[in-house]
Scaffold this motif. Structure first.
Motif, PDB file in Angstrom:
ATOM      1  N   SER A   2       0.804  -1.228   0.000  1.00 48.67           N
ATOM      2  CA  SER A   2       0.000   0.000   0.000  1.00 48.67           C
ATOM      3  C   SER A   2       0.837   1.279   0.000  1.00 48.67           C
ATOM      4  CB  SER A   2      -0.943   0.005   1.212  1.00 48.67           C
ATOM      5  OG  SER A   2      -0.194  -0.026   2.409  1.00 48.67           O
ATOM      6  N   GLU A   3       2.158   1.147   0.185  1.00 47.52           N
ATOM      7  CA  GLU A   3       3.017   2.332   0.283  1.00 47.52           C
ATOM      8  C   GLU A   3       3.907   2.527  -0.946  1.00 47.52           C
ATOM      9  OE1 GLU A   3       5.156   1.611   3.854  1.00 47.52           O
ATOM     10  OE2 GLU A   3       3.353   1.510   5.094  1.00 47.52           O
ATOM     11  N   LEU A   4       3.606   1.836  -2.018  1.00 43.70           N
ATOM     12  CA  LEU A   4       4.465   1.907  -3.202  1.00 43.70           C
ATOM     13  C   LEU A   4       4.399   3.251  -3.917  1.00 43.70           C
ATOM     14  CD1 LEU A   4       3.870  -1.667  -4.685  1.00 43.70           C
ATOM     15  CD2 LEU A   4       6.027  -0.771  -3.781  1.00 43.70           C
ATOM     16  N   LEU A   5       3.287   3.945  -3.781  1.00 40.39           N
ATOM     17  CA  LEU A   5       3.129   5.243  -4.438  1.00 40.39           C
ATOM     18  C   LEU A   5       2.759   6.305  -3.401  1.00 40.39           C
ATOM     19  CD1 LEU A   5       1.225   4.073  -7.612  1.00 40.39           C
ATOM     20  CD2 LEU A   5       3.380   5.344  -7.658  1.00 40.39           C
ATOM     21  N   PRO A   6       3.339   7.507  -3.498  1.00 39.50           N
ATOM     22  CA  PRO A   6       3.014   8.574  -2.534  1.00 39.50           C
ATOM     23  C   PRO A   6       1.634   9.154  -2.806  1.00 39.50           C
ATOM     24  CG  PRO A   6       4.439   9.424  -4.254  1.00 39.50           C
ATOM     25  CD  PRO A   6       4.314   7.947  -4.508  1.00 39.50           C
ATOM     26  N   GLU A   7       1.041   9.756  -1.790  1.00 33.62           N
ATOM     27  CA  GLU A   7      -0.269  10.400  -1.974  1.00 33.62           C
ATOM     28  C   GLU A   7      -0.143  11.623  -2.875  1.00 33.62           C
ATOM     29  OE1 GLU A   7      -2.489  11.253   1.541  1.00 33.62           O
ATOM     30  OE2 GLU A   7      -2.088   9.283   2.427  1.00 33.62           O
ATOM     31  N   ASN A   8       0.918  12.398  -2.682  1.00 27.97           N
ATOM     32  CA  ASN A   8       1.156  13.580  -3.512  1.00 27.97           C
ATOM     33  C   ASN A   8       2.188  13.238  -4.582  1.00 27.97           C
ATOM     34  OD1 ASN A   8      -0.562  15.267  -1.883  1.00 27.97           O
ATOM     35  ND2 ASN A   8       1.070  15.284  -0.346  1.00 27.97           N
ATOM     36  N   LEU A   9       1.728  13.124  -5.811  1.00 30.48           N
ATOM     37  CA  LEU A   9       2.596  12.678  -6.899  1.00 30.48           C
ATOM     38  C   LEU A   9       3.524  13.792  -7.372  1.00 30.48           C
ATOM     39  CD1 LEU A   9      -0.051  10.685  -8.975  1.00 30.48           C
ATOM     40  CD2 LEU A   9       1.634   9.771  -7.364  1.00 30.48           C
ATOM     41  N   GLY A  10       4.802  13.441  -7.523  1.00 30.42           N
ATOM     42  CA  GLY A  10       5.785  14.378  -8.037  1.00 30.42           C
ATOM     43  C   GLY A  10       5.931  14.240  -9.545  1.00 30.42           C
ATOM     44  N   PRO A  11       7.079  14.666 -10.115  1.00 32.56           N
ATOM     45  CA  PRO A  11       7.317  14.535 -11.557  1.00 32.56           C
ATOM     46  C   PRO A  11       7.145  13.089 -12.013  1.00 32.56           C
ATOM     47  CG  PRO A  11       9.014  15.875 -10.529  1.00 32.56           C
ATOM     48  CD  PRO A  11       8.206  15.298  -9.419  1.00 32.56           C
ATOM     49  N   VAL A  12       6.615  12.911 -13.219  1.00 32.39           N
ATOM     50  CA  VAL A  12       6.248  11.586 -13.711  1.00 32.39           C
ATOM     51  C   VAL A  12       7.402  10.595 -13.661  1.00 32.39           C
ATOM     52  CG1 VAL A  12       5.386  10.265 -15.680  1.00 32.39           C
ATOM     53  CG2 VAL A  12       4.505  12.533 -15.251  1.00 32.39           C
ATOM     54  N   GLU A  13       8.511  10.909 -14.353  1.00 27.33           N
ATOM     55  CA  GLU A  13       9.581   9.907 -14.505  1.00 27.33           C
ATOM     56  C   GLU A  13      10.229   9.543 -13.178  1.00 27.33           C
ATOM     57  OE1 GLU A  13      13.658   9.157 -17.081  1.00 27.33           O
ATOM     58  OE2 GLU A  13      12.048  10.381 -17.944  1.00 27.33           O
ATOM     59  N   SER A  14      10.498  10.531 -12.336  1.00 28.13           N
ATOM     60  CA  SER A  14      11.150  10.232 -11.056  1.00 28.13           C
ATOM     61  C   SER A  14      10.212   9.446 -10.134  1.00 28.13           C
ATOM     62  CB  SER A  14      11.622  11.513 -10.373  1.00 28.13           C
ATOM     63  OG  SER A  14      10.532  12.378 -10.124  1.00 28.13           O
ATOM     64  N   THR A  15       8.928   9.798 -10.143  1.00 31.13           N
ATOM     65  CA  THR A  15       7.958   9.089  -9.294  1.00 31.13           C
ATOM     66  C   THR A  15       7.795   7.647  -9.748  1.00 31.13           C
ATOM     67  OG1 THR A  15       6.735  11.123  -8.807  1.00 31.13           O
ATOM     68  CG2 THR A  15       5.562   9.047  -8.480  1.00 31.13           C
ATOM     69  N   LEU A  16       7.669   7.437 -11.048  1.00 33.02           N
ATOM     70  CA  LEU A  16       7.488   6.077 -11.556  1.00 33.02           C
ATOM     71  C   LEU A  16       8.768   5.253 -11.428  1.00 33.02           C
ATOM     72  CD1 LEU A  16       5.224   6.560 -14.719  1.00 33.02           C
ATOM     73  CD2 LEU A  16       4.574   5.911 -12.390  1.00 33.02           C
ATOM     74  N   THR A  17       9.930   5.912 -11.471  1.00 38.00           N
ATOM     75  CA  THR A  17      11.192   5.192 -11.270  1.00 38.00           C
ATOM     76  C   THR A  17      11.299   4.702  -9.828  1.00 38.00           C
ATOM     77  OG1 THR A  17      12.330   6.472 -12.990  1.00 38.00           O
ATOM     78  CG2 THR A  17      13.715   5.344 -11.374  1.00 38.00           C
ATOM     79  N   LEU A  18      10.941   5.554  -8.884  1.00 38.97           N
ATOM     80  CA  LEU A  18      10.935   5.144  -7.472  1.00 38.97           C
ATOM     81  C   LEU A  18       9.925   4.022  -7.241  1.00 38.97           C
ATOM     82  CD1 LEU A  18      11.223   8.576  -5.622  1.00 38.97           C
ATOM     83  CD2 LEU A  18      12.927   6.737  -5.647  1.00 38.97           C
ATOM     84  N   PHE A  19       8.764   4.128  -7.905  1.00 35.68           N
ATOM     85  CA  PHE A  19       7.768   3.061  -7.808  1.00 35.68           C
ATOM     86  C   PHE A  19       8.332   1.757  -8.353  1.00 35.68           C
ATOM     87  CE2 PHE A  19       4.776   0.466 -10.220  1.00 35.68           C
ATOM     88  CZ  PHE A  19       3.932   0.040  -9.202  1.00 35.68           C
TER      89      PHE A  19
END
Length: 204
Positions: free
Chosen positions: A72-89
């Motif tokens: 349930s914690e794989l994605l943050p509630e407040n989404l940042g820039p697309v590529e960096s957020t999806l890379t962290l995911f």
């Protein structure tokens, strides 16, 4: 500050820890409620007071393990820039699905899929389907912002998750000892996310 757990909650978690260990080590059919009770240090009656039957305990234990793995914690509630957020995911999801615990759960559910298909379906809903829906909602938000142009966010989520698994997960699934290096894995994940983002980048 979190509220201290009651004795009942502590016993419930003891049972779930014991059940997860038994189910993943010995499979569904070879695990008994007696074995779980002994390992948990509680009576068989206590196990049944928390979980009505073995089916209920199995799927609750698997769902519990998914929670501990951080699904349930794989994605943050407040989404940042697309590529960096999806890379962290991608990095978090990959670490989760390739962990020893996660692979044990996957193999157990795969082994039970023919004899107990309803259990596999319940696991699919608690784990894979939960992640698909969560990622699809994330992609829908990026589409709403105009940062990605995606007609079918669920389909796109499935595409990204399949890319993330890659070669290393397949090696682990088949218990092939040779492993890719951490550098190779990170390079692959970064390039996969970049390819995904470019494929769905908004031209507007």
């Amino acid at each position: 500050m979190s509220k201290p757990r009651t004795k009942s909650e502590l016993k419930r978690n003891q049972i779930l820890d014991a059940a997860t260990l038994q189910f993943t080590q010995h499979g569904y059919a070879a695990t008994s409620m007696d074995h779980i009770a002994k390992l948990a240090g509680v009576s068989k009656q206590t196990v049944y007071s928390h979980f009505g039957n073995k089916d209920e305990l199995f799927i609750t234990a698997i769902s519990y393990k998914c929670e501990l793995l951080g699904v349930s914690e794989l994605l943050p509630e407040n989404l940042g820039p697309v590529e960096s957020t999806l890379t962290l995911f991608a990095q978090g999801f990959f670490s989760m699905i390739t962990s020893a615990d996660s692979m044990a759960v996957h193999r157990t559910c795969a082994a039970e899929c023919v004899a107990h298909p309803h259990l596999s379906r319940l696991f699919f809903e608690a784990g894979p389907l939960f992640v698909i829906d969560k990622l699809a909602n994330c992609l829908a938000e990026y589409h709403r912002r105009g940062e990605l142009d995606i007609e079918d966010c669920r389909e796109a989520a499935i595409q990204l998750l399949a890319m993330i698994k890659g070669e290393q997960w397949t090696r682990l699934e088949f218990n092939i000892e040779e492993s890719l290096s951490e550098q190779e894995i990170n390079h692959y994940l970064q390039r996969s996310v970049r390819l995904f983002v470019r494929g769905y980048q908004s031209l507007g």
